[in-house]
Scaffold this active site. Structure first.
Site, PDB file in Angstrom:
ATOM      1  N   ARG A 125       0.849  -1.029   0.118  1.00  0.00           N
ATOM      2  CA  ARG A 125       0.033   0.058   0.011  1.00  0.00           C
ATOM      3  C   ARG A 125       0.853   1.154  -0.054  1.00  0.00           C
ATOM      4  O   ARG A 125       1.831   1.488   0.718  1.00  0.00           O
ATOM      5  CB  ARG A 125      -0.863   0.070   1.127  1.00  0.00           C
ATOM      6  CG  ARG A 125      -1.832   1.270   1.447  1.00  0.00           C
ATOM      7  CD  ARG A 125      -2.602   1.274   2.550  1.00  0.00           C
ATOM      8  NE  ARG A 125      -3.414  -0.127   2.652  1.00  0.00           N
ATOM      9  CZ  ARG A 125      -3.671  -0.512   3.809  1.00  0.00           C
ATOM     10  NH1 ARG A 125      -3.483  -0.084   5.212  1.00  0.00           N
ATOM     11  NH2 ARG A 125      -4.577  -1.719   3.774  1.00  0.00           N
ATOM     12  N   ARG A 194      -1.454   6.764   9.538  1.00  0.00           N
ATOM     13  CA  ARG A 194      -1.829   6.256   8.281  1.00  0.00           C
ATOM     14  C   ARG A 194      -1.709   7.595   7.241  1.00  0.00           C
ATOM     15  O   ARG A 194      -1.410   8.543   7.621  1.00  0.00           O
ATOM     16  CB  ARG A 194      -2.893   5.347   7.986  1.00  0.00           C
ATOM     17  CG  ARG A 194      -2.947   4.089   8.972  1.00  0.00           C
ATOM     18  CD  ARG A 194      -2.257   3.048   8.587  1.00  0.00           C
ATOM     19  NE  ARG A 194      -2.309   1.877   9.486  1.00  0.00           N
ATOM     20  CZ  ARG A 194      -3.005   0.965   9.285  1.00  0.00           C
ATOM     21  NH1 ARG A 194      -3.794   0.912   8.376  1.00  0.00           N
ATOM     22  NH2 ARG A 194      -2.771  -0.025  10.184  1.00  0.00           N
ATOM     23  N   LYS A 276      -3.227   1.566  14.903  1.00  0.00           N
ATOM     24  CA  LYS A 276      -3.492   2.663  13.658  1.00  0.00           C
ATOM     25  C   LYS A 276      -3.990   3.896  13.989  1.00  0.00           C
ATOM     26  O   LYS A 276      -4.993   3.834  14.987  1.00  0.00           O
ATOM     27  CB  LYS A 276      -4.021   1.951  12.330  1.00  0.00           C
ATOM     28  CG  LYS A 276      -5.605   1.468  12.662  1.00  0.00           C
ATOM     29  CD  LYS A 276      -6.255   0.750  11.566  1.00  0.00           C
ATOM     30  CE  LYS A 276      -7.409   0.427  11.772  1.00  0.00           C
ATOM     31  NZ  LYS A 276      -8.092  -0.459  10.404  1.00  0.00           N
ATOM     32  N   LYS A 278      -5.454   7.520  12.096  1.00  0.00           N
ATOM     33  CA  LYS A 278      -5.990   8.326  10.906  1.00  0.00           C
ATOM     34  C   LYS A 278      -6.259   9.754  10.925  1.00  0.00           C
ATOM     35  O   LYS A 278      -7.028  10.009  12.220  1.00  0.00           O
ATOM     36  CB  LYS A 278      -7.371   7.552  10.360  1.00  0.00           C
ATOM     37  CG  LYS A 278      -6.841   6.018  10.105  1.00  0.00           C
ATOM     38  CD  LYS A 278      -7.966   5.043   9.434  1.00  0.00           C
ATOM     39  CE  LYS A 278      -7.692   3.866   9.045  1.00  0.00           C
ATOM     40  NZ  LYS A 278      -8.748   2.942   8.627  1.00  0.00           N
ATOM     41  N   CYS A 494     -14.874  -3.291   0.020  1.00  0.00           N
ATOM     42  CA  CYS A 494     -13.453  -3.491   0.257  1.00  0.00           C
ATOM     43  C   CYS A 494     -12.911  -4.844  -0.508  1.00  0.00           C
ATOM     44  O   CYS A 494     -13.926  -5.329  -1.238  1.00  0.00           O
ATOM     45  CB  CYS A 494     -13.269  -3.893   1.867  1.00  0.00           C
ATOM     46  SG  CYS A 494     -14.095  -5.306   2.502  1.00  0.00           S
ATOM     47  N   CYS A 500      -8.056 -11.070   1.614  1.00  0.00           N
ATOM     48  CA  CYS A 500      -7.989 -10.585   2.971  1.00  0.00           C
ATOM     49  C   CYS A 500      -8.398 -11.685   4.029  1.00  0.00           C
ATOM     50  O   CYS A 500      -9.283 -12.288   3.752  1.00  0.00           O
ATOM     51  CB  CYS A 500      -9.053  -9.474   3.147  1.00  0.00           C
ATOM     52  SG  CYS A 500      -9.039  -8.704   4.878  1.00  0.00           S
ATOM     53  N   CYS A 540     -16.032  -8.021   6.283  1.00  0.00           N
ATOM     54  CA  CYS A 540     -15.838  -8.363   7.745  1.00  0.00           C
ATOM     55  C   CYS A 540     -16.271  -7.079   8.408  1.00  0.00           C
ATOM     56  O   CYS A 540     -16.681  -5.948   7.845  1.00  0.00           O
ATOM     57  CB  CYS A 540     -14.440  -8.734   7.941  1.00  0.00           C
ATOM     58  SG  CYS A 540     -13.185  -7.317   8.368  1.00  0.00           S
ATOM     59  N   CYS A 544     -13.426  -1.067   6.648  1.00  0.00           N
ATOM     60  CA  CYS A 544     -12.457  -0.478   5.700  1.00  0.00           C
ATOM     61  C   CYS A 544     -13.345   0.344   4.752  1.00  0.00           C
ATOM     62  O   CYS A 544     -12.725   1.372   4.015  1.00  0.00           O
ATOM     63  CB  CYS A 544     -11.671  -1.269   5.158  1.00  0.00           C
ATOM     64  SG  CYS A 544     -10.510  -2.379   6.186  1.00  0.00           S
TER      65      CYS A 544
END
Length: 678
Positions: A125, A194, A276, A278, A494, A500, A540, A544
């Site tokens: 990514r 991120r 993470k 953001k 996603c 994934c 899931c 995302c």
């Protein structure tokens, strides 16, 4: 930078460094450690220490396995560097965690597995603040996808590229190619900040350019500093651009205990963040970035001339959750307040330090900053941030309401040039469309931007080029947005299966058919073909594609099974709620049809599906579904032609009776035909 081996040989690079205490066997550390001590090669004991004057008091003593891996990694080097040199197609457990910080996830293609053997590959990514992609970088990414990936490029919901299918043996080649061509993957994954979002539109206006400039500065401010990224992927060569002086000054400032003194990672230390992090930056009225879903949301406040006055701040947003764990939940950010233009880097750093020192490190499911804000409340959170900031945060400034902006189609940049927003289905660039895009971008030397809605913007187009570019792209299916179904324009999904590891249902691959079935239901219940709603699909509960902000969110909760979330606002300012669980894909229409019919027949004027669902309440919606018997047929409308003089007579007679001509005609014909039949 000294390695662990250097330390074992007696080097002392950390004299005075409170963030990492190195003790020889038998010595006691002079600082209180967070968690247990782990022994490194040479018998050294490494402890992570928080330096602020007011140390954390709510952190549980237990730490997750990932925390230990980070602490023992020599700032993200060990054992990743060694593992990359082995012949195995995969990495060990520790390296799988560390390579995330470098911008990659190890994956296993479930559909290519052999008997007892996994099909290991890696997803890379990139990190592109504001979604900005220079011409040279786009062309390199296109080539790498063909040569080392699966032949496709994927645009993400955080304005970056994902490159799927890279083998371990090719990782260094791919990574170094990206780095040496104006790109980066550093911090695109892992427990750090991120990619920083900002509106992708290349408008040459001060407020948009200021928002994009701030996104770039924040990305630089919060990027890992210890150098492992360049050591591993380009043999120590630091291929970077000079950062603005105010960023360097802000990073090094430790006036209020935000930093680890003399550390290679002054903000992150050896532990980095609990999870993470953001950030999104935008301008008033523009919610193309889903600003309320971020740990920090920033709105640029400008004066009448477009010059920055300061910034509104939101904190505590986040989408991730775990099925059937009520302690986890999606959350919208709260209003923190306002700071002046010279303080933004310092207050962001203070917020990050607060999460670093108070975020949970024992349970990764509960480690996002949203849970700190939720537990403390915004007033306590603001007070702690102000301790690290050294100032009071002012009251939030009033701003205009947010609207979703897609930036699709042709627009003027403001400098005599145009930009063209292209709809990319689920963000996947492939086949003939990928080839044509490359040809156009290369021939016209165009720069590119990625939107938070998984679409692409071609920038810096001369007006005379417009017809040729539009024709070339339309020939491969990349048509003007007016020819794209409105459902598809705002939909997101996603990647999910088969790559994934968290996916339990289809998302990207299932989205086209799901959207087509919803459009058929629109037709069936009598909704106009131009009407739409925001649909987002994930495989899931991690969120995302931000399904919890959708008017209709589908969240995978089993094979071909989804939770249905309803009630989000079309401008992404209200959270959706869980409406139903375990709805099988083949039963989805039986739930959606009555909801759409109810919306058509009982909505207020111009009321969106999300607003309607929120107003009605889930009890009323479920009751309607249970009693639904299908769309009611409208009375059949027929007509007959009357001679003009007969119509005049009929109209006068109807007027004398106080009814309209149609009702009188119906009465006359009914009585006449009834008399004749008798």
């Amino acid at each position: 930078m000294h390695s662990l081996q250097d330390m074992a040989l007696g080097a002392s690079p950390f004299v005075g460094f409170d963030g990492l205490r190195v003790n020889t066997p038998g010595q006691l550390g002079t600082h209180i450690a967070v968690g247990s001590c782990s022994t490194l090669p040479g018998g050294f004991c490494v402890r992570a220490v928080a330096t602020p004057v007011k140390p954390p008091t709510t952190l549980p003593p237990k730490r997750s396995k990932v925390e230990i891996i980070k602490q023992n990694s020599d700032f993200l080097r060990f054992p990743l560097k060694q593992e990359l040199q082995t012949e195995a197609p995969n990495l060990n457990e520790e390296s799988v965690q560390l390579i995330k910080f470098h911008g990659s996830y190890q994956q296993d293609n479930r559909e290519l597995r052999g008997p007892g053997k996994k099909a290991y590959q890696f997803m890379l990514r990139t990190k592109n603040p504001s979604g900005i992609v220079p011409n040279r970088l786009y062309l390199v990414m296109d080539e790498l996808a063909d040569k080392y990936g699966i032949g496709t490029l994927r645009l993400t919901t955080r304005q970056t590229f994902q490159l799927h299918g890279v083998l371990k043996v090719d990782l260094k080649t791919v990574m170094s190619s990206i780095i040496r061509n104006l790109g980066s993957t550093l911090g695109a994954c892992g427990d750090v900040n991120r990619n920083v979002l900002a509106p992708a539109a290349p408008y040459k206006t001060k407020e948009y350019m200021n928002a994009q400039e701030l996104a770039s500065k924040l990305a630089s401010l919060l990027a890992p500093q210890a150098g492992a990224y360049y050591d591993i992927w380009v043999d120590g060569e630091k291929v970077t651009q000079d950062e603005p002086e105010d960023v360097t000054i802000a990073r090094n400032d430790n006036s209020h205990g935000t930093n680890f003194e003399n550390s290679p990672e002054p903000i992150y230390g050896v532990q980095f963040l609990p999870r993470k992090f953001k950030i999104a930056v935008t301008v008033p009225g523009d919610n193309s970035v889903d600003v309320l879903t971020n740990d920090i949301g920033i709105v640029v406040i400008s004066d009448e001339q477009g010059e920055v006055e300061g910034y509104n701040l939101y904190v505590g947003g986040g989408m991730g959750r775990t099925h059937r764990n009520e302690a986890t939940f999606p959350r919208l950010a709260d209003q923190l307040g306002y700071v002046s233009k010279d303080d933004i880097l310092y207050v962001v750093k203070a917020i990050v330090a607060t999460q670093r020192d108070y975020g949970r490190r024992d349970d990764r499911r509960m480690s996002r900053m949203k849970y700190v804000v939720e537990e403390w409340g915004i007033e306590k959170f603001r007070t702690v941030v102000e301790q690290y900031f050294g100032k009071k945060i002012e009251s939030f400034k009033e701003i205009v309401p947010f609207e979703f902006q897609s930036y699709l189609g042709w627009h003027k940049q403001g400098d005599g040039l145009l930009f063209y927003g292209l709809h990319v289905e689920n963000g996947r660039i492939k086949g003939e469309a990928k080839k044509a895009l490359r040809e156009v971008i290369e021939e016209y030397n165009l720069n590119v931007r990625i939107t938070p809605n998984q679409n692409m913007i071609l920038c810096d187009i001369r007006p005379s080029w417009r017809p040729k570019i539009a024709k070339r792209l339309a020939a491969v299916g990349m048509v003007s947005p007016r020819f794209v179904d409105p459902l598809n324009v705002t939909a997101m999904a996603c990647p999910a299966l088969p790559l994934c590891p968290l996916a339990i249902a289809e998302a990207e691959r299932g989205a086209p058919d799901i959207l087509k079935s919803i459009r058929k239901l629109f037709d069936k219940v009598g909704l106009n073909s131009t009407e739409s709603l925001v649909v987002r699909i994930t495989g899931c509960p991690n969120g995302c594609a931000r399904p919890y902000m959708a008017e209709l969110g589908l969240v995978g909760d089993g094979p071909n099974s989804y939770q249905i979330w309803l009630g989000g606002a079309p401008n992404q300012t209200r959270l959706a709620e869980s409406f139903m669980e375990r709805v099988k894909l083949d039963k989805l229409e039986s739930v959606l049809e009555p909801l759409l019919y109810m919306w058509r027949t009982e909505r207020r004027e111009d009321e969106s599906f999300g607003d309607f669902s929120f107003r009605q309440g889930f009890g009323a919606l479920k009751s309607y579904i249970e009693n639904y018997t299908g769309p009611r047929k409208s009375p059949r409308k027929v007509g007959i032609h009357l001679e003009s003089h007969v119509h005049d007579i009929l109209s006068k007679a109807a007027e004398s009776q106080g009814i309209n001509p149609t009702k009188l005609a119906t009465k006359v014909f009914t009585e006449f035909l009834g008399h004749e039949e008798s």
